[in-house]
Structures are given as C-alpha cells and as structure tokens.
Scaffold this motif. Structure first.
Motif, PDB file in Angstrom:
ATOM      1  N   SER A 147     -25.837 -45.775 -57.547  1.00  0.00           N
ATOM      2  CA  SER A 147     -25.645 -46.290 -58.901  1.00  0.00           C
ATOM      3  C   SER A 147     -26.964 -46.892 -59.374  1.00  0.00           C
ATOM      4  O   SER A 147     -27.630 -47.616 -58.640  1.00  0.00           O
ATOM      5  CB  SER A 147     -24.584 -47.382 -58.930  1.00  0.00           C
ATOM      6  N   ILE A 148     -27.304 -46.573 -60.602  1.00  0.00           N
ATOM      7  CA  ILE A 148     -28.507 -47.122 -61.229  1.00  0.00           C
ATOM      8  C   ILE A 148     -28.069 -48.180 -62.225  1.00  0.00           C
ATOM      9  O   ILE A 148     -27.101 -47.994 -62.960  1.00  0.00           O
ATOM     10  CB  ILE A 148     -29.306 -46.016 -61.935  1.00  0.00           C
ATOM     11  N   CYS A 149     -28.779 -49.280 -62.250  1.00  0.00           N
ATOM     12  CA  CYS A 149     -28.476 -50.354 -63.196  1.00  0.00           C
ATOM     13  C   CYS A 149     -29.542 -50.363 -64.287  1.00  0.00           C
ATOM     14  O   CYS A 149     -30.729 -50.478 -63.998  1.00  0.00           O
ATOM     15  CB  CYS A 149     -28.444 -51.704 -62.489  1.00  0.00           C
ATOM     16  N   ASN A 150     -29.097 -50.252 -65.531  1.00  0.00           N
ATOM     17  CA  ASN A 150     -29.994 -50.267 -66.684  1.00  0.00           C
ATOM     18  C   ASN A 150     -29.915 -51.568 -67.461  1.00  0.00           C
ATOM     19  O   ASN A 150     -30.400 -51.648 -68.587  1.00  0.00           O
ATOM     20  CB  ASN A 150     -29.663 -49.093 -67.615  1.00  0.00           C
ATOM     21  N   CYS A 151     -29.330 -52.581 -66.884  1.00  0.00           N
ATOM     22  CA  CYS A 151     -29.166 -53.860 -67.571  1.00  0.00           C
ATOM     23  C   CYS A 151     -30.528 -54.563 -67.679  1.00  0.00           C
ATOM     24  O   CYS A 151     -31.188 -54.807 -66.665  1.00  0.00           O
ATOM     25  CB  CYS A 151     -28.187 -54.740 -66.813  1.00  0.00           C
ATOM     26  N   PRO A 152     -30.947 -54.911 -68.888  1.00  0.00           N
ATOM     27  CA  PRO A 152     -32.221 -55.610 -69.055  1.00  0.00           C
ATOM     28  C   PRO A 152     -32.290 -56.931 -68.279  1.00  0.00           C
ATOM     29  O   PRO A 152     -33.329 -57.260 -67.691  1.00  0.00           O
ATOM     30  CB  PRO A 152     -32.313 -55.861 -70.558  1.00  0.00           C
ATOM     31  N   ILE A 153     -31.188 -57.665 -68.256  1.00  0.00           N
ATOM     32  CA  ILE A 153     -31.169 -58.938 -67.525  1.00  0.00           C
ATOM     33  C   ILE A 153     -31.283 -58.695 -66.024  1.00  0.00           C
ATOM     34  O   ILE A 153     -32.041 -59.368 -65.329  1.00  0.00           O
ATOM     35  CB  ILE A 153     -29.908 -59.757 -67.850  1.00  0.00           C
ATOM     36  N   ARG A 154     -30.547 -57.712 -65.515  1.00  0.00           N
ATOM     37  CA  ARG A 154     -30.592 -57.414 -64.069  1.00  0.00           C
ATOM     38  C   ARG A 154     -31.997 -57.013 -63.655  1.00  0.00           C
ATOM     39  O   ARG A 154     -32.497 -57.420 -62.601  1.00  0.00           O
ATOM     40  CB  ARG A 154     -29.584 -56.309 -63.730  1.00  0.00           C
ATOM     41  N   LYS A 155     -32.656 -56.202 -64.473  1.00  0.00           N
ATOM     42  CA  LYS A 155     -34.027 -55.792 -64.170  1.00  0.00           C
ATOM     43  C   LYS A 155     -34.968 -56.999 -64.166  1.00  0.00           C
ATOM     44  O   LYS A 155     -35.823 -57.125 -63.305  1.00  0.00           O
ATOM     45  CB  LYS A 155     -34.506 -54.757 -65.185  1.00  0.00           C
ATOM     46  N   GLU A 156     -34.802 -57.877 -65.119  1.00  0.00           N
ATOM     47  CA  GLU A 156     -35.640 -59.076 -65.205  1.00  0.00           C
ATOM     48  C   GLU A 156     -35.421 -59.985 -63.997  1.00  0.00           C
ATOM     49  O   GLU A 156     -36.376 -60.530 -63.435  1.00  0.00           O
ATOM     50  CB  GLU A 156     -35.331 -59.827 -66.503  1.00  0.00           C
ATOM     51  N   ILE A 157     -34.171 -60.142 -63.578  1.00  0.00           N
ATOM     52  CA  ILE A 157     -33.863 -60.959 -62.400  1.00  0.00           C
ATOM     53  C   ILE A 157     -34.543 -60.369 -61.165  1.00  0.00           C
ATOM     54  O   ILE A 157     -35.156 -61.081 -60.373  1.00  0.00           O
ATOM     55  CB  ILE A 157     -32.339 -61.091 -62.192  1.00  0.00           C
TER      56      ILE A 157
END
Length: 74
Positions: A58-68
C-alpha cells in the motif's frame, strides 16, 4: 511535534478528522519503505482516501503522513 499549517490545509481528503495529529502520530500505519524520498509504502490495515494499493503493498499519498515521515522518520 508540529506539522506546517500549509501541509494540513493540503490534506483535504482526510476522512479520519486528523486523528494522527491528535494522538501523537499513534494511529498511523508503519512505513515499510520510502522510495526517492517521495513514495512511502506503508503497512496499515485501515482504509483511507490517501491509501492506494500497489500489488501486495500500500502506498500512502497523505501530505501529512509524508511530512511526518520526512521530519520524524516515523
């Protein structure tokens, strides 16, 4: 621990009411791999509008998740 307000505003599809920010990042899926500092592969059983299937991963494209991940390597 802080996330830039601009990144939070970009996260327009969050259907979890920003639970990750309220619970000290506790509810997030674990990052299994990061490709080119842009694509994060996660282990997360939760459904989310930012989660995308990619084969068995699974790939996560959430901007917040990437920043974290970028800031805290979590």
């Amino acid at each position: 621990m802080g996330i830039d307000k601009k990144i939070i505003k970009e996260t327009t599809q969050c259907n979890k009411n920003f639970e990750c920010l309220k619970n000290n990042f506790f509810c997030m899926g674990k990052v299994e791999n990061c490709i080119n500092k842009k694509i994060i592969i996660i282990d997360c059983p939760e459904s989310c509008k930012y989660k995308m299937s990619f084969g068995n991963a699974s790939i996560c494209n959430c901007p917040i998740r990437k920043e974290i991940f970028d800031k805290y390597k979590k």
